[in-house]
Design an enzyme around this catalytic site. Structure first.
Site, mmCIF file in Angstrom:
data_model
loop_
_atom_site.group_PDB
_atom_site.id
_atom_site.type_symbol
_atom_site.label_atom_id
_atom_site.label_comp_id
_atom_site.label_asym_id
_atom_site.label_seq_id
_atom_site.Cartn_x
_atom_site.Cartn_y
_atom_site.Cartn_z
ATOM 1 C CB THR A 13 -37.161 -38.320 -16.278
ATOM 2 O OG1 THR A 13 -37.819 -39.458 -16.826
ATOM 3 C CG2 THR A 13 -38.041 -37.704 -15.208
ATOM 4 C CB SER A 51 -32.035 -43.116 -21.644
ATOM 5 O OG SER A 51 -32.706 -43.928 -20.738
ATOM 6 C CB THR A 83 -32.810 -43.078 -14.814
ATOM 7 O OG1 THR A 83 -34.191 -43.407 -14.971
ATOM 8 C CG2 THR A 83 -32.647 -41.699 -14.221
ATOM 9 C CG ASP A 84 -35.718 -46.174 -18.469
ATOM 10 O OD1 ASP A 84 -35.820 -46.190 -17.223
ATOM 11 O OD2 ASP A 84 -36.681 -45.934 -19.219
#
Ligand code: ASP
Length: 199
Positions: A13, A51, A83-84
């Site tokens: 993101t 990710s 961030t995942d």
């Protein structure tokens, strides 16, 4: 030794731009690095993807890219990442890279074009953390929302909040205060690295 930071881009993101099908990772590591306005900074795109498409094989490639930067004289490496799976990559890097310099992973919960976008503040916080030589002793760390988290403790605990990352067992090991990292807890005992023979 003069400072030499490197930004390694992997997507996520933090690097998105609006497109016909929603926000997609399109900003280069160079664009992210330039936004910091730092004199001595290198950049390299290792991947440009969500990710969710980053797993053990990609962590291995990223570990090699970080080692190349260390050999090239980097004094700190910033990895921009979705961030995942940032916590999984951070933990993998902690097991794969003999970090003698700060390695700082960061990302964003909001795309750069959204109100209250957090990416540029997170990137700046990551850069000042990567500039602090003491951070090397902590192994790879994750920096978001002005908090510094250990790779072995950090986890994403919220789907949309800019304060999504916590370290439930102990809390963050440090915070960014007025553009300076403030280390609150001492460095952890270092774990043995995994063998990378054949890689
Ligand atoms: N889906 C994105 C990713 O992990 C989410 C993010 O970056 O926050 O790449």
């Amino acid at each position: 030794m003069s400072e030499q930071l490197t930004v390694l881009g992997t997507g996520g993101t933090i690097s998105t731009l609006p497109g016909a099908d929603g926000a997609i990772p399109r900003m280069t590591a160079d664009e992210l690095a330039s936004s910091l306005g730092v004199d001595r900074i290198r950049s390299k795109d290792v991947f440009t993807r969500s990710s969710r498409e980053i797993g053990p094989a990609e962590a291995w490639i990223l570990a090699s890219a970080i080692e190349d930067e260390i050999r090239g004289g980097a004094t700190g490496v910033i990895v921009t990442h979705g961030t995942d799976t940032i916590e999984e990559t951070a933990y993998a890097l902690a097991l794969l890279v003999d970090a003698r310099i700060p390695i700082v992973l960061t990302g964003a919960m909001r795309s750069p074009h959204m109100p209250g976008a957090d990416g540029s503040a997170n990137l700046r916080a990551a850069a000042c953390t990567a500039s602090c030589a003491e951070v090397a002793d902590y192994g790879p760390v994750v920096v978001l929302h002005d908090e510094i988290h250990l790779a072995s403790l950090v986890t994403k605990t919220h789907g949309v909040s800019v304060a999504a990352f916590t370290s439930p067992a102990a809390g963050p090991v440090g915070r960014i205060v007025e553009n300076e990292p403030l280390l609150l807890l001492g460095p952890p005992r270092r774990k043995a690295l995994l063998s990378r023979r054949g890689g």
